[in-house]
Design a protein around this motif. Sequence first.
Motif, mmCIF file in Angstrom:
data_model
loop_
_atom_site.group_PDB
_atom_site.id
_atom_site.type_symbol
_atom_site.label_atom_id
_atom_site.label_comp_id
_atom_site.label_asym_id
_atom_site.label_seq_id
_atom_site.Cartn_x
_atom_site.Cartn_y
_atom_site.Cartn_z
ATOM 1 N N LEU A 1 0.833 -1.204 0.000
ATOM 2 C CA LEU A 1 0.000 0.000 0.000
ATOM 3 C C LEU A 1 0.861 1.244 0.000
ATOM 4 C CD1 LEU A 1 -2.826 1.205 0.112
ATOM 5 C CD2 LEU A 1 -2.703 1.023 2.618
ATOM 6 N N ARG B 1 -3.633 -11.863 -4.641
ATOM 7 C CA ARG B 1 -4.794 -11.141 -4.120
ATOM 8 C C ARG B 1 -4.372 -9.881 -3.403
ATOM 9 N NH1 ARG B 1 -7.003 -15.001 -1.469
ATOM 10 N NH2 ARG B 1 -6.337 -14.387 0.633
ATOM 11 N N PRO C 1 -6.226 -21.060 -10.273
ATOM 12 C CA PRO C 1 -7.676 -21.187 -10.025
ATOM 13 C C PRO C 1 -8.192 -20.148 -9.057
ATOM 14 C CG PRO C 1 -6.638 -23.349 -9.998
ATOM 15 C CD PRO C 1 -5.537 -22.336 -10.039
ATOM 16 N N LEU C 2 -7.409 -19.742 -8.085
ATOM 17 C CA LEU C 2 -7.887 -18.791 -7.077
ATOM 18 C C LEU C 2 -7.802 -17.351 -7.581
ATOM 19 C CD1 LEU C 2 -6.251 -20.337 -3.844
ATOM 20 C CD2 LEU C 2 -8.598 -20.601 -4.674
ATOM 21 N N VAL D 1 -3.857 -7.315 -5.887
ATOM 22 C CA VAL D 1 -5.139 -6.864 -6.399
ATOM 23 C C VAL D 1 -5.842 -5.972 -5.375
ATOM 24 C CG1 VAL D 1 -7.443 -7.646 -7.118
ATOM 25 C CG2 VAL D 1 -5.412 -8.838 -7.911
ATOM 26 N N GLU D 2 -5.777 -6.359 -4.137
ATOM 27 C CA GLU D 2 -6.510 -5.621 -3.117
ATOM 28 C C GLU D 2 -5.822 -4.310 -2.735
ATOM 29 O OE1 GLU D 2 -6.856 -8.326 0.095
ATOM 30 O OE2 GLU D 2 -8.458 -9.527 -0.823
ATOM 31 N N GLN D 3 -4.497 -4.306 -2.674
ATOM 32 C CA GLN D 3 -3.799 -3.141 -2.161
ATOM 33 C C GLN D 3 -3.316 -2.200 -3.284
ATOM 34 O OE1 GLN D 3 -3.852 -2.655 1.061
ATOM 35 N NE2 GLN D 3 -4.695 -4.712 1.491
ATOM 36 N N PRO E 1 -6.392 -1.000 -6.806
ATOM 37 C CA PRO E 1 -7.291 0.154 -6.736
ATOM 38 C C PRO E 1 -6.575 1.482 -6.935
ATOM 39 C CG PRO E 1 -7.785 -1.371 -4.959
ATOM 40 C CD PRO E 1 -6.528 -1.821 -5.591
ATOM 41 N N PRO F 1 -10.934 -15.642 -10.602
ATOM 42 C CA PRO F 1 -12.075 -14.733 -10.424
ATOM 43 C C PRO F 1 -11.689 -13.265 -10.601
ATOM 44 C CG PRO F 1 -12.110 -16.433 -8.760
ATOM 45 C CD PRO F 1 -10.815 -16.565 -9.485
ATOM 46 N N TYR F 2 -10.462 -12.901 -10.201
ATOM 47 C CA TYR F 2 -10.054 -11.517 -10.358
ATOM 48 C C TYR F 2 -9.855 -11.179 -11.845
ATOM 49 C CZ TYR F 2 -9.286 -11.719 -5.314
ATOM 50 O OH TYR F 2 -9.468 -11.848 -3.972
ATOM 51 N N GLN G 1 -11.725 -12.639 -14.081
ATOM 52 C CA GLN G 1 -13.077 -12.515 -14.578
ATOM 53 C C GLN G 1 -13.682 -11.159 -14.224
ATOM 54 O OE1 GLN G 1 -14.564 -14.604 -16.606
ATOM 55 N NE2 GLN G 1 -12.887 -16.137 -16.513
ATOM 56 N N SER G 2 -13.295 -10.645 -13.081
ATOM 57 C CA SER G 2 -13.819 -9.342 -12.658
ATOM 58 C C SER G 2 -13.021 -8.177 -13.217
ATOM 59 C CB SER G 2 -13.846 -9.264 -11.139
ATOM 60 O OG SER G 2 -12.508 -9.359 -10.637
ATOM 61 N N GLN G 3 -12.073 -8.458 -14.055
ATOM 62 C CA GLN G 3 -11.257 -7.424 -14.694
ATOM 63 C C GLN G 3 -10.373 -6.688 -13.712
ATOM 64 O OE1 GLN G 3 -11.112 -6.999 -18.057
ATOM 65 N NE2 GLN G 3 -12.616 -8.659 -18.268
ATOM 66 N N GLN G 4 -10.210 -7.224 -12.533
ATOM 67 C CA GLN G 4 -9.259 -6.631 -11.594
ATOM 68 C C GLN G 4 -7.844 -6.984 -12.025
ATOM 69 O OE1 GLN G 4 -11.372 -8.310 -8.055
ATOM 70 N NE2 GLN G 4 -11.049 -6.228 -7.183
#
Lengths: 914, 228
Positions: free
Chosen positions: A767, A816, A841-842, A819-821, A824, A845-846, A848-851
Amino acid sequence: MANVRCPMCSEINTPDAGTCVACGARLKPVRSRSAQAPDPTPKDDQGDDAGEDWLSSLRLGDNDQESAREKKTPVEPSSPEPAPTTGSPDWLSRIRERARMETDESTDQSESEAEDPDWMKDLRDGTDFPARFDAPVETDSVTGTDLPDSAESSSDLLSRLPGAVEEPQLDDWLRSYPDQIFSPTNPTPDESPSEAFQPQSDQQLGTPAQDSQGEGEEEWINKLSAWQTGSTNEPRELESLPDWMNDELAAPSSPAGEADSPGWINGEEKEPSIQPEEDQISGWLRDVPSETAPDEPADLPDWLSSAPDTAADQTAGARDTAGSASSGDGSLPDWFSSFDTPDTQDALENGQKLSSDAAGSEKSYNDLPDWLEEESQPETLSAQDPVEDPAAWEPAAAEPLSAGPANEEPPGDLPQDNFDWLSQLDEKGDEELVQGESAPSEQPVEPISAQPFSAEESPEWLRDFASQAPAAGDAVPPLIGMEESEVAQPGDEIDRSFTSVELPDWLSEESSSSDAASVSAKASEPASEELTRADLPEWVKEMRPIESVIPGEPASAETNQHVEKAGPLAGLRGVLPAEEQISRYRKPPVYSAKLRVSEKQRSQSSLLDSIVTQESQPLLIVPERSHAPRVIARILVALLFLVVLAGLRAFPLGLQPSPMLTPPELRDMFNQIDRATSQSAPVLLAVDYEPGRSGEMYYASSPVIEHLMAKNARIVVLSTVPTGPALAQRLLVDSARDLNEKTNQIYDLGVQTLNLGYLPGGTISLLEFAQLPSRAAPASLEGNFDIWNQSFLQDVKDLTGFSQVIVLTDSAETGRAWVEQVQPLMGNIPLYMVTSAQAAPLLMPYVQSQQINGMVNGLLGGVIYGQWRQVDTPAGIYWESYQVGILLAVLLMLIGGLYSVIVALTKRKGKAGA
Amino acid sequence: MDITFLLELGGLFLTLVILLYLIFGDNALFRLVTYSFIGVAAGYVAVLVIFQVLLPRLSILVVSQEPLLVIIGLIQIILGLMLFLKLWNRTSFLGALPMAMLVGIGAAVTVGGSVFGTLFGQIGGTIGLFDMQKGGDPLMRLLEGSFVLVGTISTLAYFQFNVRSKSPLPEQEAKIRRAPILEVLAVIGQGFIGITLGAMFAGVFTAAVTALIERIGAFFDFASRYIY
């Protein structure tokens, strides 16, 4: 015969023992010379007779008697007394006359006391006799270790006699004795009885005399000593002797004149080893009165003068015995102590208690001048030759009981009463006394130690002595008052007869206390109300149980206080309460045998039963399967994979076609990287994978890195794992090498790449780095702190300064976190992921969500990425092996699954069949 | 002899030792290699932290002219020293403050990132699947979106364990079951979870096979480079 107690150590010895088995002391007295040559003159151990004999012998100067006395002169200290002589001296008669005159004149007691010697005064003042009489006297029956007490008591008794001896005159003739005779062994009251008295010790025989008689006695003893000395060695000193002594000395000496002299006088010259005290005491006890009395009749006490003349003859024969008894005391002259008490007289008459009296009543010999009282019946006493001197070794244990009352009687009573009790005793008759039945009210205290020495158990000589006693002796009433005489009760005698028995401490204490209580209680009872106790034979007495003589009733008798209240036995005590027990009887209640148990208790009991049952049952041990098949299967699978993969690597078959899939996330990523140029913003490459996944990550990321290098993109390397910078460095090197090998393109890593190194803090630092990269990573891996001011990163202020961010990670969490820190804050900056196959695999989803804008997934992604670039990639080389390996794994899983199904079906069929 | 050769030879030896685990299981050589790797990694990390983290930040604190950086640098040093005092029991309480700061700040950052980065992102991504205006076949997007939605809902429904018991029997005896719809969704979600776990297992297995292939390729590369 009863056992003999040792006078020295109190050890019980057999009757026939001559010496003590413990200490070796002599138990039997040494026979005097007179034993071998019996004197034809009847002798008795009664002091009165002896006293009369020697007095008469002194007066008459009978040479025969002197010679007989010479024979009886003791050689040894135990028998120092010479044979008594018979005859009443003139001086004794004069003394009697004077005594009568003094009695008639009712001489004041104070005057008589003034004439008494000091030792008599001291003894007269003594008032401790009752106490000693009440208390049980621990006196040895043989030795009489309590002799000092008896000496005191006898002194008291003498002190109560009015005008016994005039002190000044006694001092005069005693003063002639050499001082060394008495002074060295003058005992003190503190000396123990055993030390103060030893029957065969001459030293202690004389010591009590000094104590009791005092200076006056010493004075006349000294005179006697001077006379003796003068008679033997220095005649010139005869002048200092009294006249009567001079007369005696002036008489022609017989051949036995030397023997006539006291034993102690002889002992001074012949037997120096013998203590002079005993000789001297016995000497003056024997000889002095007979020699001094004629010259100094006025010095004699009144009681002496009041004695009948006939008593002198009777008492002369018993002087030896009395003198022996007094020798044990040493405090009294023999002619004092030779007089027995009424108790002794009774014992002599009975013949049964004589031995015990003589053994244990040495005090009586010393204390009571009974010879004076017994003069009223001298004829009854048959003087006997004291072949053996029992008083020499027998103690006077019980004598204080009889001597005590005499001490309490007023001194002036004796002269005034003129021995009325003697007449009373005569009136009662001799038969009563001869039968041995002593009236409780009149008879004085029986000797304590009389019982153990019965006639049967006493020595032969003592039995002879006792057998002759009744004929010779006559009952002598006690000098003691009635009060003290009542103390000595027959019951007390019976109790004390068991004192020789070794009782327990508690029992002896109780007995002693109860004795005192009973004695005091009986003393208070009038004599007339007492019943005469039956006289039991000795053998019956010995057979009595000890409870019959020990005072106090059994506890059970006291506790059984139940009084019958009803029936014919009403009012009786101690009746068995049978009626109450019968009335208490009831029919016993009937209890149910059925156990009442609640449900909870039942469940708990069943649970406990099950637990116990399980504990008792053996556990079934399931046999473990062997691990060999598993190990073999694992080895086989491993070898299979190694062989297949290595074989396909070594010998590629080319059977596996290239992947035809075009993942959308991969296509977007490829397009974005393909648009990167050297003038564009740098690419942030985050290498966040572990070294263990470096091979896979290398196959997946090398096409991307080569693509960036091919585009001459500036690459800024950053890592959130410690090993990331090294892995990133190697990845860049290998990728640059591969690019150079494939396309001959040289990618200058020093210019085009910048390694920011390790970013500490994990996801937290991401961050910070996303917000302010220059502060989160201030320096390069090489330590350059000016990287953010250089042209390479000149336009980078935050993440938007990068053209794209590519994260190489083998962990879904790390992806992740990015992606999370970071994502954005990246705005429109694309975020790509090159991940391991296990994290894809984990992270999908990110995607798929375009993150995550694009992602290269493992070896497959690298192969696809390489196909799109149309270059050979390392991933392509191992693609066939990869595919075969995956198929082999799937095949093995299928085979394994099928095997498991078959085994399960087989077991199920087996169970169904069973 | 090139140092690279020695390094690659050592790498091959360690790789063979690790592969022995497949045959002999846990053995001394496997442990030796494992411990060696951990030791080397720890040493590398220590050196990296000292020369990559501490010294640069201390140098910045010394040479920096900005008071804010100096203050921040002093706070970092003080907190670092306090955290260092946790090595001793008597002074370990002093390390509680920096540890609390690390945990608290880390939790806050993680929660914030999870909420805004994962939860909202995944919700938006799932909703975005139904955006028909995006390219592609709308039916397929609808099916894909619906599949993802069902998968997400069913997986979440599987982790729904809160139910209301209306049975008069005690809780031990009554069979508590979720609502039928939740049971259906839970079963569907269980399927999705199984597929996800299968995919993860496949990814792990694939990664392992890839690593094995890479190691086998290293042998061949070493052999082709120095033998052939």
